[in-house]
Design a protein around this motif. Structure first.
Motif, PDB file in Angstrom:
ATOM      1  N   GLN A  52      66.992  43.691  32.974  1.00 52.79           N
ATOM      2  CA  GLN A  52      66.685  45.087  32.642  1.00 52.79           C
ATOM      3  C   GLN A  52      67.680  45.649  31.632  1.00 52.79           C
ATOM      4  OE1 GLN A  52      66.620  47.165  36.363  1.00 52.79           O
ATOM      5  NE2 GLN A  52      64.806  46.075  37.134  1.00 52.79           N
ATOM      6  N   HIS A  53      68.779  44.917  31.394  1.00 53.44           N
ATOM      7  CA  HIS A  53      69.824  45.381  30.491  1.00 53.44           C
ATOM      8  C   HIS A  53      69.784  44.573  29.197  1.00 53.44           C
ATOM      9  CE1 HIS A  53      71.135  46.747  34.447  1.00 53.44           C
ATOM     10  NE2 HIS A  53      71.858  47.651  33.844  1.00 53.44           N
ATOM     11  N   HIS A  54      68.758  44.784  28.395  1.00 57.42           N
ATOM     12  CA  HIS A  54      68.636  44.051  27.135  1.00 57.42           C
ATOM     13  C   HIS A  54      68.988  44.910  25.930  1.00 57.42           C
ATOM     14  CE1 HIS A  54      67.343  39.957  27.762  1.00 57.42           C
ATOM     15  NE2 HIS A  54      66.527  40.347  28.727  1.00 57.42           N
ATOM     16  N   ARG A  55      69.587  46.048  26.184  1.00 59.91           N
ATOM     17  CA  ARG A  55      69.918  46.929  25.063  1.00 59.91           C
ATOM     18  C   ARG A  55      71.044  46.354  24.205  1.00 59.91           C
ATOM     19  NH1 ARG A  55      70.088  52.729  28.325  1.00 59.91           N
ATOM     20  NH2 ARG A  55      67.909  52.687  29.069  1.00 59.91           N
ATOM     21  N   VAL A  56      71.927  45.593  24.818  1.00 57.60           N
ATOM     22  CA  VAL A  56      73.066  45.005  24.102  1.00 57.60           C
ATOM     23  C   VAL A  56      72.742  43.573  23.737  1.00 57.60           C
ATOM     24  CG1 VAL A  56      75.508  44.403  24.250  1.00 57.60           C
ATOM     25  CG2 VAL A  56      74.682  46.488  25.351  1.00 57.60           C
ATOM     26  N   ALA A  57      72.931  43.229  22.458  1.00 59.14           N
ATOM     27  CA  ALA A  57      72.671  41.863  22.008  1.00 59.14           C
ATOM     28  C   ALA A  57      73.608  40.888  22.700  1.00 59.14           C
ATOM     29  CB  ALA A  57      72.835  41.775  20.494  1.00 59.14           C
ATOM     30  N   THR A  58      73.141  39.664  22.935  1.00 61.38           N
ATOM     31  CA  THR A  58      73.965  38.669  23.608  1.00 61.38           C
ATOM     32  C   THR A  58      75.141  38.278  22.725  1.00 61.38           C
ATOM     33  OG1 THR A  58      71.950  37.785  24.613  1.00 61.38           O
ATOM     34  CG2 THR A  58      73.941  36.443  24.790  1.00 61.38           C
ATOM     35  N   LEU A  91      80.395  42.496  31.816  1.00 63.11           N
ATOM     36  CA  LEU A  91      80.981  41.456  30.973  1.00 63.11           C
ATOM     37  C   LEU A  91      80.257  41.358  29.640  1.00 63.11           C
ATOM     38  CD1 LEU A  91      82.965  39.077  30.628  1.00 63.11           C
ATOM     39  CD2 LEU A  91      81.213  37.600  31.659  1.00 63.11           C
ATOM     40  N   ARG A  92      78.936  41.369  29.694  1.00 58.06           N
ATOM     41  CA  ARG A  92      78.150  41.288  28.446  1.00 58.06           C
ATOM     42  C   ARG A  92      78.421  42.490  27.547  1.00 58.06           C
ATOM     43  NH1 ARG A  92      71.836  39.579  27.789  1.00 58.06           N
ATOM     44  NH2 ARG A  92      71.388  40.645  25.833  1.00 58.06           N
ATOM     45  N   LYS A  93      78.500  43.664  28.147  1.00 55.69           N
ATOM     46  CA  LYS A  93      78.768  44.869  27.364  1.00 55.69           C
ATOM     47  C   LYS A  93      80.145  44.821  26.732  1.00 55.69           C
ATOM     48  CE  LYS A  93      78.843  49.914  27.697  1.00 55.69           C
ATOM     49  NZ  LYS A  93      78.680  51.086  28.584  1.00 55.69           N
ATOM     50  N   PHE A  94      81.145  44.348  27.507  1.00 55.88           N
ATOM     51  CA  PHE A  94      82.497  44.268  26.968  1.00 55.88           C
ATOM     52  C   PHE A  94      82.578  43.265  25.816  1.00 55.88           C
ATOM     53  CE2 PHE A  94      86.443  41.788  26.952  1.00 55.88           C
ATOM     54  CZ  PHE A  94      87.327  42.764  26.539  1.00 55.88           C
ATOM     55  N   LEU A  95      82.009  42.076  26.005  1.00 51.61           N
ATOM     56  CA  LEU A  95      82.080  41.050  24.960  1.00 51.61           C
ATOM     57  C   LEU A  95      81.337  41.461  23.701  1.00 51.61           C
ATOM     58  CD1 LEU A  95      81.617  37.790  27.081  1.00 51.61           C
ATOM     59  CD2 LEU A  95      83.735  38.743  26.168  1.00 51.61           C
ATOM     60  N   SER A  96      80.378  42.365  23.828  1.00 52.06           N
ATOM     61  CA  SER A  96      79.625  42.814  22.655  1.00 52.06           C
ATOM     62  C   SER A  96      80.445  43.728  21.758  1.00 52.06           C
ATOM     63  CB  SER A  96      78.342  43.539  23.095  1.00 52.06           C
ATOM     64  OG  SER A  96      78.661  44.744  23.786  1.00 52.06           O
ATOM     65  N   ASN A  97      81.683  44.092  22.188  1.00 45.93           N
ATOM     66  CA  ASN A  97      82.560  44.888  21.334  1.00 45.93           C
ATOM     67  C   ASN A  97      82.956  44.145  20.078  1.00 45.93           C
ATOM     68  OD1 ASN A  97      82.970  47.441  22.596  1.00 45.93           O
ATOM     69  ND2 ASN A  97      84.123  46.420  24.203  1.00 45.93           N
ATOM     70  N   SER A  98      82.880  42.811  20.105  1.00 43.09           N
ATOM     71  CA  SER A  98      83.225  41.997  18.955  1.00 43.09           C
ATOM     72  C   SER A  98      82.042  41.117  18.600  1.00 43.09           C
ATOM     73  CB  SER A  98      84.461  41.126  19.262  1.00 43.09           C
ATOM     74  OG  SER A  98      84.763  40.273  18.185  1.00 43.09           O
ATOM     75  N   THR A  99      81.911  40.779  17.325  1.00 41.92           N
ATOM     76  CA  THR A  99      80.791  39.934  16.903  1.00 41.92           C
ATOM     77  C   THR A  99      80.905  38.530  17.460  1.00 41.92           C
ATOM     78  OG1 THR A  99      81.995  39.413  14.862  1.00 41.92           O
ATOM     79  CG2 THR A  99      80.398  41.217  14.777  1.00 41.92           C
ATOM     80  N   SER A 100      82.151  38.072  17.706  1.00 47.05           N
ATOM     81  CA  SER A 100      82.350  36.745  18.263  1.00 47.05           C
ATOM     82  C   SER A 100      83.740  36.651  18.883  1.00 47.05           C
ATOM     83  CB  SER A 100      82.195  35.673  17.176  1.00 47.05           C
ATOM     84  OG  SER A 100      82.423  34.383  17.704  1.00 47.05           O
ATOM     85  N   TRP A 101      83.842  35.958  20.025  1.00 47.43           N
ATOM     86  CA  TRP A 101      85.119  35.746  20.696  1.00 47.43           C
ATOM     87  C   TRP A 101      85.526  34.290  20.548  1.00 47.43           C
ATOM     88  CZ3 TRP A 101      88.049  39.476  23.220  1.00 47.43           C
ATOM     89  CH2 TRP A 101      87.454  40.728  23.332  1.00 47.43           C
ATOM     90  N   SER A 102      86.829  34.067  20.299  1.00 49.21           N
ATOM     91  CA  SER A 102      87.313  32.695  20.164  1.00 49.21           C
ATOM     92  C   SER A 102      87.292  31.968  21.502  1.00 49.21           C
ATOM     93  CB  SER A 102      88.745  32.681  19.609  1.00 49.21           C
ATOM     94  OG  SER A 102      88.820  33.338  18.371  1.00 49.21           O
ATOM     95  N   GLN A 103      87.727  32.664  22.566  1.00 55.77           N
ATOM     96  CA  GLN A 103      87.834  31.996  23.861  1.00 55.77           C
ATOM     97  C   GLN A 103      87.751  33.022  24.984  1.00 55.77           C
ATOM     98  OE1 GLN A 103      91.221  29.437  24.118  1.00 55.77           O
ATOM     99  NE2 GLN A 103      90.693  28.612  26.104  1.00 55.77           N
ATOM    100  N   SER A 159      75.143  36.437  30.021  1.00 54.69           N
ATOM    101  CA  SER A 159      76.180  37.383  29.603  1.00 54.69           C
ATOM    102  C   SER A 159      76.768  37.042  28.241  1.00 54.69           C
ATOM    103  CB  SER A 159      77.302  37.439  30.640  1.00 54.69           C
ATOM    104  OG  SER A 159      77.971  36.186  30.723  1.00 54.69           O
ATOM    105  N   CYS A 160      76.684  35.779  27.818  1.00 49.84           N
ATOM    106  CA  CYS A 160      77.191  35.384  26.508  1.00 49.84           C
ATOM    107  C   CYS A 160      76.601  34.030  26.122  1.00 49.84           C
ATOM    108  CB  CYS A 160      78.727  35.303  26.496  1.00 49.84           C
ATOM    109  SG  CYS A 160      79.408  34.012  27.559  1.00 49.84           S
ATOM    110  N   GLN A 161      76.665  33.724  24.841  1.00 50.58           N
ATOM    111  CA  GLN A 161      76.190  32.438  24.349  1.00 50.58           C
ATOM    112  C   GLN A 161      77.379  31.590  23.912  1.00 50.58           C
ATOM    113  OE1 GLN A 161      73.315  33.108  21.237  1.00 50.58           O
ATOM    114  NE2 GLN A 161      71.684  33.647  22.668  1.00 50.58           N
ATOM    115  N   PRO A 162      77.881  30.707  24.795  1.00 52.77           N
ATOM    116  CA  PRO A 162      79.031  29.881  24.424  1.00 52.77           C
ATOM    117  C   PRO A 162      78.598  28.661  23.619  1.00 52.77           C
ATOM    118  CG  PRO A 162      78.399  29.437  26.687  1.00 52.77           C
ATOM    119  CD  PRO A 162      77.480  30.515  26.195  1.00 52.77           C
TER     120      PRO A 162
END
Length: 408
Positions: free
Chosen positions: A293-299, A263-275, A326-329
């Motif tokens: 252990q998976h900190h390669r992708v920014a939150t 989920l975190r990897k997928f959401l990182s495809n965009s700089t920000s998600w609306s919802q 997985s994300c910062q809401p």
């Protein structure tokens, strides 16, 4: 004084009015009646009643018998579709095509468009199809080169990939192509269009598709994905015009640390998600060590995170940790049991308080959380109001509605 105006000028005046208004103006004089009777722009909003259909049929027969030039023919329905009128639409369409129409608009639900007949008309410059159907048999007769069509717009049209490609190959001189809310397509390729200047892919919705998607749409304004699996999706170029991006995931089986990593990897495809809306049915204890252990992708950042949990008798603080990892809401909308509401609020409060009491030498992964503000919905007054939540305090009613504002 009105009769002193030339007929072409009177027609311009009448063309700016609705059909009913123009009809009323035709009683001014014989000159105005003649101008109205030969208007080159025909726009009809048809109700499914015999009176309207008979009037339209009479008008189109008069244009056909008199070979009166037609520049624009716009046919739109108001009340549902009826297959009974389809043969009449074929008749009116043929009259318009034979009388040199160059701007054709068809907005009639489920109407099977005779696309080969339309493409055979050399006068046509602009074609707009809405809510129609392009049947496979329509293109089975072979490709007809239509060198006059310049603008093509398809909205809510039922077609498949081969039909669209055949249609585009038939019109090599298209300058502008608009494509909206058309289903059953996986690939859209614009090849051999020498004159193309404008393509507007602004709204994209993908539903329950397990395919691997690569999106290269720099003008995209709205993107939505709905499914029960995290999609294999790569955004090649993110649109600067993207205002709405939404993902809805219905999770049917157990979730684990690996799922939150995806989920975190997928959401990182965009700089920000609306919802982001998540529906969970089952959950197990999450091992946070596996996640960290998976900190390669920014939150990734999310404006609104909807969380709907349907399991009973399980309270997992680690689930809240994994979700926030997985994300910062910025806003959490919660539709949960009273137990899980308590778990969510307690855990977020604990994160915030532990950050404030942590020494500067060590920073936990949630160290950016600065503030937690809880709001509850009053069902009687139907208003939202802020609440002061105490650790361990339970929600007063099951499935209370809460939202939490988070400041990172």
């Amino acid at each position: 004084m009105a009769d002193m105006l030339p007929e072409c000028f009177i027609q311009k005046i009448l063309s700016s009015l609705s059909f009913d208004e123009a009809a009323r103006m035709s009683i001014l004089s014989k000159t105005w009646l003649q101008a109205w009777s030969t208007l080159p722009d025909l726009e009809f909003n048809v109700k499914f009643c015999k009176g309207d259909i008979k009037i339209l049929d009479t008008i189109m027969e008069r244009y056909g018998n008199g070979k009166i030039p037609i520049e624009k023919f716009d046919l739109s329905e108001l009340l549902g579709d009826s297959h009974e009128v389809f043969p009449l639409i074929d008749k009116w369409l043929n009259i318009a095509l034979q009388n040199g129409v160059n701007n054709l608009v068809l907005n009639y639900k489920s109407y099977p468009v005779p696309i080969l007949t339309i493409l055979a008309a050399k006068s046509l410059r602009k074609l707009i199809l809405k809510s129609c159907t392009l049947l496979p048999i329509s293109l089975s007769g072979g490709v007809v080169k239509h060198n006059s069509l310049r603008k093509l717009s398809l909205s809510y049209v039922k077609l498949h990939e081969n039909m669209l490609q055949t249609l585009l190959n038939s019109c090599p001189l298209i300058v502008s192509f608009i494509f909206e809310y058309c289903s059953d397509l996986e690939t859209i390729e614009l090849v051999n269009l020498q004159k193309i200047k404008s393509v507007s892919l602004k709204v994209l919705k993908i539903r329950f598709s397990g395919s691997i998607w690569e999106i290269d749409a720099p003008n995209l304004v709205s993107f939505e994905y709905t499914g029960n699996q995290i999609p294999e999706l790569q955004i090649v170029r993110e649109s600067k015009q993207l205002k709405h991006s939404k993902i809805i995931l219905h999770r049917l089986d157990n979730i684990n640390a690996d799922w939150f990593c995806k989920l975190r990897k997928f959401l990182s495809n965009s700089t920000s998600w609306s919802q982001v809306s998540l529906y969970f049915y089952e959950c197990a204890e999450i091992k946070m060590k596996d996640l960290q252990q998976h900190h390669r992708v920014a939150t990734p950042e999310v404006d609104i995170l909807d969380v709907n949990i349907l399991w009973q008798n399980h309270e997992y603080p680690s689930f809240v940790d994994a979700l926030v990892w997985s994300c910062q809401p910025r806003r959490l909308n919660l539709q949960l049991t009273r137990e899980m509401v308590t778990v969510f609020i307690d855990r977020l409060m604990h994160m915030k308080n532990s950050i404030q009491s942590t020494s500067h030498g060590s920073n936990p992964w949630y160290s950016q959380l600065k503030e937690v503000k809880v709001h509850k919905f009053d069902r009687k007054k139907e208003i939202w109001y802020p609440v002061e939540h105490k650790l361990g305090e339970r929600a007063t009613m099951n499935l209370d509605r809460y939202y939490i504002l988070l400041d990172w």
